[in-house]
Design a protein around this motif. Structure first.
Motif, PDB file in Angstrom:
ATOM      1  N   SER A 113      36.535  -6.636  16.675  1.00 61.15           N
ATOM      2  CA  SER A 113      36.898  -6.444  15.253  1.00 61.15           C
ATOM      3  C   SER A 113      36.742  -7.652  14.152  1.00 61.15           C
ATOM      4  N   LEU A 114      37.562  -8.704  14.947  1.00 63.91           N
ATOM      5  CA  LEU A 114      37.471  -9.915  14.072  1.00 63.91           C
ATOM      6  C   LEU A 114      36.160 -10.310  13.755  1.00 63.91           C
ATOM      7  N   ALA A 115      35.311 -10.483  14.719  1.00 68.30           N
ATOM      8  CA  ALA A 115      33.937 -10.834  14.750  1.00 68.30           C
ATOM      9  C   ALA A 115      33.108  -9.876  13.484  1.00 68.30           C
ATOM     10  N   ASP A 116      33.448  -8.774  13.507  1.00 67.26           N
ATOM     11  CA  ASP A 116      32.899  -7.849  12.448  1.00 67.26           C
ATOM     12  C   ASP A 116      33.417  -8.073  11.102  1.00 67.26           C
ATOM     13  N   GLN A 117      34.859  -8.427  10.967  1.00 69.71           N
ATOM     14  CA  GLN A 117      35.321  -8.690   9.961  1.00 69.71           C
ATOM     15  C   GLN A 117      34.725  -9.990   9.128  1.00 69.71           C
ATOM     16  N   PHE A 118      34.785 -11.086  10.171  1.00 71.64           N
ATOM     17  CA  PHE A 118      34.069 -12.222   9.685  1.00 71.64           C
ATOM     18  C   PHE A 118      32.617 -11.935   9.069  1.00 71.64           C
ATOM     19  N   CYS A 119      31.896 -11.248   9.822  1.00 77.60           N
ATOM     20  CA  CYS A 119      30.482 -10.826   9.379  1.00 77.60           C
ATOM     21  C   CYS A 119      30.378 -10.238   7.983  1.00 77.60           C
ATOM     22  N   ASN A 120      31.363  -9.151   7.856  1.00 71.26           N
ATOM     23  CA  ASN A 120      31.581  -8.545   6.625  1.00 71.26           C
ATOM     24  C   ASN A 120      31.889  -9.353   5.417  1.00 71.26           C
ATOM     25  N   ALA A 121      32.840 -10.246   5.954  1.00 74.12           N
ATOM     26  CA  ALA A 121      33.509 -11.116   4.846  1.00 74.12           C
ATOM     27  C   ALA A 121      32.239 -12.132   4.315  1.00 74.12           C
ATOM     28  N   ILE A 122      31.511 -12.554   5.326  1.00 69.52           N
ATOM     29  CA  ILE A 122      30.411 -13.539   4.760  1.00 69.52           C
ATOM     30  C   ILE A 122      29.548 -12.818   3.906  1.00 69.52           C
ATOM     31  N   GLY A 123      29.266 -11.696   4.422  1.00 70.16           N
ATOM     32  CA  GLY A 123      27.884 -10.614   3.796  1.00 70.16           C
ATOM     33  C   GLY A 123      28.644 -10.361   2.388  1.00 70.16           C
ATOM     34  N   VAL A 124      29.636  -9.994   2.157  1.00 73.11           N
ATOM     35  CA  VAL A 124      30.127  -9.653   0.901  1.00 73.11           C
ATOM     36  C   VAL A 124      30.309 -10.825   0.040  1.00 73.11           C
ATOM     37  N   LEU A 125      30.814 -11.879   0.474  1.00 73.75           N
ATOM     38  CA  LEU A 125      30.911 -13.066  -0.072  1.00 73.75           C
ATOM     39  C   LEU A 125      29.631 -13.561  -0.641  1.00 73.75           C
ATOM     40  N   GLN A 126      28.387 -13.396   0.197  1.00 75.13           N
ATOM     41  CA  GLN A 126      27.217 -13.989  -0.086  1.00 75.13           C
ATOM     42  C   GLN A 126      26.703 -12.798  -1.408  1.00 75.13           C
ATOM     43  N   GLN A 127      26.979 -11.539  -1.082  1.00 81.75           N
ATOM     44  CA  GLN A 127      26.565 -10.576  -2.088  1.00 81.75           C
ATOM     45  C   GLN A 127      27.175 -10.884  -3.624  1.00 81.75           C
ATOM     46  N   CYS A 128      28.597 -11.221  -3.567  1.00 80.11           N
ATOM     47  CA  CYS A 128      29.292 -11.085  -4.686  1.00 80.11           C
ATOM     48  C   CYS A 128      29.540 -12.507  -5.331  1.00 80.11           C
ATOM     49  N   GLY A 129      29.153 -13.748  -4.595  1.00 75.18           N
ATOM     50  CA  GLY A 129      29.518 -14.967  -4.965  1.00 75.18           C
ATOM     51  C   GLY A 129      28.699 -15.488  -6.097  1.00 75.18           C
ATOM     52  N   PRO A 130      28.944 -16.042  -7.025  1.00 75.94           N
ATOM     53  CA  PRO A 130      28.365 -16.689  -8.191  1.00 75.94           C
ATOM     54  C   PRO A 130      27.024 -17.517  -7.601  1.00 75.94           C
ATOM     55  N   PRO A 131      25.898 -17.316  -8.138  1.00 76.42           N
ATOM     56  CA  PRO A 131      24.777 -18.209  -7.748  1.00 76.42           C
ATOM     57  C   PRO A 131      24.931 -19.736  -7.947  1.00 76.42           C
ATOM     58  N   ALA A 132      24.616 -20.496  -7.095  1.00 80.69           N
ATOM     59  CA  ALA A 132      24.790 -21.993  -7.344  1.00 80.69           C
ATOM     60  C   ALA A 132      23.340 -22.485  -7.885  1.00 80.69           C
ATOM     61  N   SER A 133      23.283 -23.455  -8.708  1.00 80.32           N
ATOM     62  CA  SER A 133      21.933 -24.028  -8.985  1.00 80.32           C
ATOM     63  C   SER A 133      21.685 -25.281  -8.114  1.00 80.32           C
ATOM     64  N   SER A 186      19.295 -28.661  -7.666  1.00 79.78           N
ATOM     65  CA  SER A 186      18.564 -29.712  -8.671  1.00 79.78           C
ATOM     66  C   SER A 186      16.995 -29.375  -8.239  1.00 79.78           C
ATOM     67  N   ASN A 187      16.339 -29.503  -9.460  1.00 82.02           N
ATOM     68  CA  ASN A 187      14.742 -29.415  -9.510  1.00 82.02           C
ATOM     69  C   ASN A 187      14.149 -28.070  -8.867  1.00 82.02           C
ATOM     70  N   ILE A 188      15.173 -27.255  -8.693  1.00 85.54           N
ATOM     71  CA  ILE A 188      14.605 -25.850  -8.557  1.00 85.54           C
ATOM     72  C   ILE A 188      15.033 -24.890  -9.588  1.00 85.54           C
ATOM     73  N   GLN A 189      14.034 -24.233 -10.279  1.00 84.67           N
ATOM     74  CA  GLN A 189      14.226 -23.216 -11.378  1.00 84.67           C
ATOM     75  C   GLN A 189      14.198 -21.923 -10.636  1.00 84.67           C
ATOM     76  N   THR A 190      15.205 -21.022 -10.806  1.00 80.50           N
ATOM     77  CA  THR A 190      15.224 -19.828 -10.201  1.00 80.50           C
ATOM     78  C   THR A 190      15.800 -18.935 -11.538  1.00 80.50           C
ATOM     79  N   ALA A 191      15.218 -17.675 -11.288  1.00 87.23           N
ATOM     80  CA  ALA A 191      15.367 -16.618 -12.466  1.00 87.23           C
ATOM     81  C   ALA A 191      16.566 -16.083 -12.100  1.00 87.23           C
ATOM     82  N   ILE A 192      17.541 -15.991 -12.914  1.00 90.19           N
ATOM     83  CA  ILE A 192      18.693 -15.548 -12.575  1.00 90.19           C
ATOM     84  C   ILE A 192      19.297 -14.593 -13.840  1.00 90.19           C
ATOM     85  N   ASN A 193      19.874 -13.462 -13.591  1.00 98.22           N
ATOM     86  CA  ASN A 193      20.148 -12.602 -14.872  1.00 98.22           C
ATOM     87  C   ASN A 193      21.590 -12.979 -14.885  1.00 98.22           C
ATOM     88  N   LYS A 194      21.558 -13.588 -16.046  1.00 97.52           N
ATOM     89  CA  LYS A 194      23.033 -14.146 -16.448  1.00 97.52           C
ATOM     90  C   LYS A 194      23.871 -13.019 -17.096  1.00 97.52           C
TER      91      LYS A 194
END
Length: 144
Positions: A14-34, A36-44
């Motif tokens: 259960s703890l492993a599941d919670q860690f995986c879910n936490a990382i997944g949600v944080l990746q999904q909801c986290g603000p994008p990081a820029s 250097s030298n890479i241009q990405t199209a981000i919907n602001k």
């Protein structure tokens, strides 16, 4: 009910599941990081995600599961616990069980005696009421 080792394994899973879910949600909801030298199209214009709420929720779940794991680990028998110590502990528990059974039998016996007294008293009361009613009934008939 599962044994302690199975409960411990389930809690770790259960703890492993919670860690995986936490990382997944944080990746999904986290603000994008820029980068250097890479241009990405981000919907602001994306709405702000409640990342802080998710972080608190997963932190609470992970902390509670970790505490449950600690409790389960503490409940496991120690290495010093030998078969002789376990047998002595079981013998002591068996003696306490017999004492409790004797006490329970005594309480049940006293309860049965009290129940018989109450039933006898109720029967006496019922007989007295019947005699009183029949006596007042025959007196009312005689008066007519």
């Amino acid at each position: 009910m599962a044994d302690r080792l199975t409960q411990l394994q389930d809690a770790v899973n259960s703890l492993a599941d919670q860690f995986c879910n936490a990382i997944g949600v944080l990746q999904q909801c986290g603000p994008p990081a820029s980068f250097s030298n890479i241009q990405t199209a981000i919907n602001k214009d994306q709405p702000a995600n409640p990342t802080e709420e998710y972080a608190q929720l997963f932190a609470a779940l992970i902390a509670r599961t970790a505490k449950d794991i600690d409790v389960l680990i503490d409940s496991l028998p120690s290495e010093e616990s030998t078969a002789a110590l376990q047998a002595a502990s079981l013998y002591k528990l068996e003696e306490e069980n017999h004492e409790a059974a004797t006490c329970l039998e005594d309480v049940v016996y006293r309860g049965d005696m009290l129940l018989e007294k109450i039933q006898s008293a109720l029967a006496d009361i019922a007989q007295s009421q019947l005699k009183t009613r029949s006596g007042s009934h025959s007196q009312a008939l005689a008066d007519s």
